[in-house]
Design a protein around this motif. Sequence first.
Motif, mmCIF file in Angstrom:
data_model
loop_
_atom_site.group_PDB
_atom_site.id
_atom_site.type_symbol
_atom_site.label_atom_id
_atom_site.label_comp_id
_atom_site.label_asym_id
_atom_site.label_seq_id
_atom_site.Cartn_x
_atom_site.Cartn_y
_atom_site.Cartn_z
ATOM 1 N N SER A 19 0.838 -1.190 0.000
ATOM 2 C CA SER A 19 0.000 0.000 0.000
ATOM 3 C C SER A 19 0.874 1.241 0.000
ATOM 4 C CB SER A 19 -0.881 -0.003 1.254
ATOM 5 O OG SER A 19 -1.474 1.257 1.469
ATOM 6 N N ASP B 157 -7.873 15.053 2.501
ATOM 7 C CA ASP B 157 -9.143 14.684 1.877
ATOM 8 C C ASP B 157 -8.917 13.808 0.644
ATOM 9 O OD1 ASP B 157 -10.528 16.091 3.800
ATOM 10 O OD2 ASP B 157 -10.819 17.876 2.546
ATOM 11 N N GLU C 158 -6.323 11.865 0.087
ATOM 12 C CA GLU C 158 -5.827 10.563 0.547
ATOM 13 C C GLU C 158 -6.977 9.700 1.064
ATOM 14 O OE1 GLU C 158 -1.224 11.362 1.907
ATOM 15 O OE2 GLU C 158 -2.830 11.976 3.272
ATOM 16 N N VAL C 159 -7.960 10.317 1.702
ATOM 17 C CA VAL C 159 -9.139 9.569 2.161
ATOM 18 C C VAL C 159 -9.830 8.926 0.960
ATOM 19 C CG1 VAL C 159 -11.445 9.791 3.167
ATOM 20 C CG2 VAL C 159 -9.498 10.890 4.271
ATOM 21 N N LEU C 160 -9.992 9.697 -0.095
ATOM 22 C CA LEU C 160 -10.604 9.157 -1.319
ATOM 23 C C LEU C 160 -9.752 8.035 -1.913
ATOM 24 C CD1 LEU C 160 -11.826 12.464 -3.027
ATOM 25 C CD2 LEU C 160 -13.209 10.775 -1.770
ATOM 26 N N ASP C 161 -8.436 8.226 -1.907
ATOM 27 C CA ASP C 161 -7.520 7.210 -2.428
ATOM 28 C C ASP C 161 -7.595 5.930 -1.595
ATOM 29 O OD1 ASP C 161 -6.737 9.057 -4.326
ATOM 30 O OD2 ASP C 161 -4.850 9.581 -3.304
ATOM 31 N N ILE C 162 -7.668 6.083 -0.288
ATOM 32 C CA ILE C 162 -7.736 4.920 0.609
ATOM 33 C C ILE C 162 -9.050 4.175 0.382
ATOM 34 C CG2 ILE C 162 -7.921 4.201 3.017
ATOM 35 C CD1 ILE C 162 -5.949 6.549 3.662
ATOM 36 N N LYS C 163 -10.154 4.922 0.259
ATOM 37 C CA LYS C 163 -11.446 4.269 0.001
ATOM 38 C C LYS C 163 -11.417 3.482 -1.306
ATOM 39 C CE LYS C 163 -14.426 7.296 2.704
ATOM 40 N NZ LYS C 163 -15.538 8.263 2.682
ATOM 41 N N ALA C 164 -10.816 4.063 -2.331
ATOM 42 C CA ALA C 164 -10.700 3.372 -3.622
ATOM 43 C C ALA C 164 -9.818 2.133 -3.493
ATOM 44 C CB ALA C 164 -10.143 4.325 -4.679
ATOM 45 N N LEU D 255 -9.474 0.293 -0.945
ATOM 46 C CA LEU D 255 -10.119 -0.727 -0.122
ATOM 47 C C LEU D 255 -11.255 -1.470 -0.820
ATOM 48 C CD1 LEU D 255 -10.230 1.061 3.339
ATOM 49 C CD2 LEU D 255 -8.664 -0.722 2.558
ATOM 50 N N ILE D 256 -11.659 -1.015 -1.985
ATOM 51 C CA ILE D 256 -12.783 -1.664 -2.677
ATOM 52 C C ILE D 256 -12.487 -3.136 -2.961
ATOM 53 C CG2 ILE D 256 -14.129 -1.718 -4.815
ATOM 54 C CD1 ILE D 256 -13.933 1.355 -4.831
ATOM 55 N N THR E 86 -11.968 -5.380 0.178
ATOM 56 C CA THR E 86 -13.228 -5.547 0.891
ATOM 57 C C THR E 86 -14.098 -6.593 0.200
ATOM 58 O OG1 THR E 86 -13.141 -3.268 1.690
ATOM 59 C CG2 THR E 86 -15.288 -4.336 1.719
#
Length: 82
Positions: free
Chosen positions: A4, A18, A20-26, A28-29, A32
Amino acid sequence: MASSPFAATLRTNYCPTDQEVLDIKALLIEPTLRVQNLDDDIAELQRSLNKLMEERDSVVADVEAHRALISPTRRLPLDIIQ
């Protein structure tokens, strides 16, 4: 996850931006979804295992009942038992 881009900040007090939050969510798809697939596979295997264990318990009960019929005590003459 293999490697990662956030590995250095994991388990730290780092506060992501903000973006990086979007990058982390992407990021984790996929993992998950993989976790959900693994959970589904585990549940299916657990159902199969439970079914096999129930069948085994039933066979064991039949075996034990039949073994009880041939126990040496049942073969003793009635006059000795009395």
